[in-house]
Design a protein around this motif. Sequence first.
Motif, PDB file in Angstrom:
ATOM      1  N   VAL A  91       0.839  -1.200   0.000  1.00 49.59           N
ATOM      2  CA  VAL A  91       0.000   0.000   0.000  1.00 49.59           C
ATOM      3  C   VAL A  91       0.873   1.248   0.000  1.00 49.59           C
ATOM      4  O   VAL A  91       0.609   2.206  -0.732  1.00 49.59           O
ATOM      5  CB  VAL A  91      -0.971  -0.010   1.208  1.00 49.59           C
ATOM      6  CG1 VAL A  91      -1.638   1.336   1.396  1.00 49.59           C
ATOM      7  CG2 VAL A  91      -2.010  -1.103   1.033  1.00 49.59           C
ATOM      8  N   ILE A  92       1.935   1.239   0.785  1.00 48.86           N
ATOM      9  CA  ILE A  92       2.846   2.389   0.821  1.00 48.86           C
ATOM     10  C   ILE A  92       3.531   2.567  -0.524  1.00 48.86           C
ATOM     11  O   ILE A  92       3.664   3.695  -1.024  1.00 48.86           O
ATOM     12  CB  ILE A  92       3.867   2.236   1.958  1.00 48.86           C
ATOM     13  CG1 ILE A  92       3.159   2.406   3.300  1.00 48.86           C
ATOM     14  CG2 ILE A  92       5.005   3.246   1.834  1.00 48.86           C
ATOM     15  CD1 ILE A  92       4.021   2.112   4.504  1.00 48.86           C
ATOM     16  N   TYR A  95       1.054   4.104  -2.906  1.00 49.27           N
ATOM     17  CA  TYR A  95       0.863   5.521  -2.577  1.00 49.27           C
ATOM     18  C   TYR A  95       2.036   6.343  -3.090  1.00 49.27           C
ATOM     19  O   TYR A  95       1.852   7.406  -3.698  1.00 49.27           O
ATOM     20  CB  TYR A  95       0.710   5.691  -1.065  1.00 49.27           C
ATOM     21  CG  TYR A  95       0.660   7.137  -0.638  1.00 49.27           C
ATOM     22  CD1 TYR A  95      -0.503   7.882  -0.798  1.00 49.27           C
ATOM     23  CD2 TYR A  95       1.778   7.758  -0.083  1.00 49.27           C
ATOM     24  CE1 TYR A  95      -0.556   9.211  -0.411  1.00 49.27           C
ATOM     25  CE2 TYR A  95       1.735   9.087   0.298  1.00 49.27           C
ATOM     26  CZ  TYR A  95       0.572   9.804   0.135  1.00 49.27           C
ATOM     27  OH  TYR A  95       0.538  11.111   0.502  1.00 49.27           O
ATOM     28  N   GLN A  96       3.251   5.861  -2.869  1.00 52.14           N
ATOM     29  CA  GLN A  96       4.434   6.592  -3.334  1.00 52.14           C
ATOM     30  C   GLN A  96       4.462   6.684  -4.859  1.00 52.14           C
ATOM     31  O   GLN A  96       4.841   7.713  -5.413  1.00 52.14           O
ATOM     32  CB  GLN A  96       5.705   5.925  -2.813  1.00 52.14           C
ATOM     33  CG  GLN A  96       5.892   6.103  -1.322  1.00 52.14           C
ATOM     34  CD  GLN A  96       7.052   5.309  -0.773  1.00 52.14           C
ATOM     35  OE1 GLN A  96       7.529   4.352  -1.384  1.00 52.14           O
ATOM     36  NE2 GLN A  96       7.501   5.686   0.421  1.00 52.14           N
ATOM     37  N   ILE A  98       1.843   6.710  -6.837  1.00 51.03           N
ATOM     38  CA  ILE A  98       0.811   7.696  -7.222  1.00 51.03           C
ATOM     39  C   ILE A  98       1.326   9.104  -6.999  1.00 51.03           C
ATOM     40  O   ILE A  98       1.107  10.002  -7.825  1.00 51.03           O
ATOM     41  CB  ILE A  98      -0.491   7.450  -6.436  1.00 51.03           C
ATOM     42  CG1 ILE A  98      -1.144   6.154  -6.923  1.00 51.03           C
ATOM     43  CG2 ILE A  98      -1.449   8.619  -6.572  1.00 51.03           C
ATOM     44  CD1 ILE A  98      -2.303   5.693  -6.081  1.00 51.03           C
ATOM     45  N   MET A  99       2.051   9.328  -5.906  1.00 51.77           N
ATOM     46  CA  MET A  99       2.581  10.652  -5.620  1.00 51.77           C
ATOM     47  C   MET A  99       3.645  11.078  -6.636  1.00 51.77           C
ATOM     48  O   MET A  99       3.842  12.271  -6.886  1.00 51.77           O
ATOM     49  CB  MET A  99       3.184  10.708  -4.211  1.00 51.77           C
ATOM     50  CG  MET A  99       2.150  10.695  -3.126  1.00 51.77           C
ATOM     51  SD  MET A  99       1.233  12.220  -3.125  1.00 51.77           S
ATOM     52  CE  MET A  99      -0.406  11.712  -3.414  1.00 51.77           C
TER      53      MET A  99
END
Length: 103
Positions: A91-92, A95-96, A98-99
Motif C-alpha cells: 500500500v505504501i 501511494y508513493q 501515485i505521488m
Amino acid sequence: MNSAGINSVTQMVKPFETKGSTPTSTPYEAQKSFSSVLKQSIENLNKTQLQSDVLTEKLARGENVDLHQVMISSQKASITLQATMEVRNKVIEAYQEIMRMQV
C-alpha cells in the motif's frame, strides 16, 4: 488449520476487484469499504496475537497446555503479522507511486 490471516487478506482484496470498466460504487463507498476491511483485518491480527500471548503465558506458568497448540498459535500470529506487513508495504509503495505521477 485456521486460515484467518489469509482470509483477511483475501477479504481486503475482494472489494477492489473490478468486473468491468464501469465503477460499481462511489468513491465514498469505496473509502468506507476499504476502511472497514482494514479495521477488521487489524482486529483479526490483534486477536491472533492476543491468543498466542495467552497460550504462551499459560505455558510459562506451567499450566496444562498442549505445546503443539502453543507453537501453532505462535506461528499463526507470526504469519498473520508478516502478511499484514507485506500488505502495508504494498500500500505504501502504491501511494508513493501515485505521488510520483505527473498530472
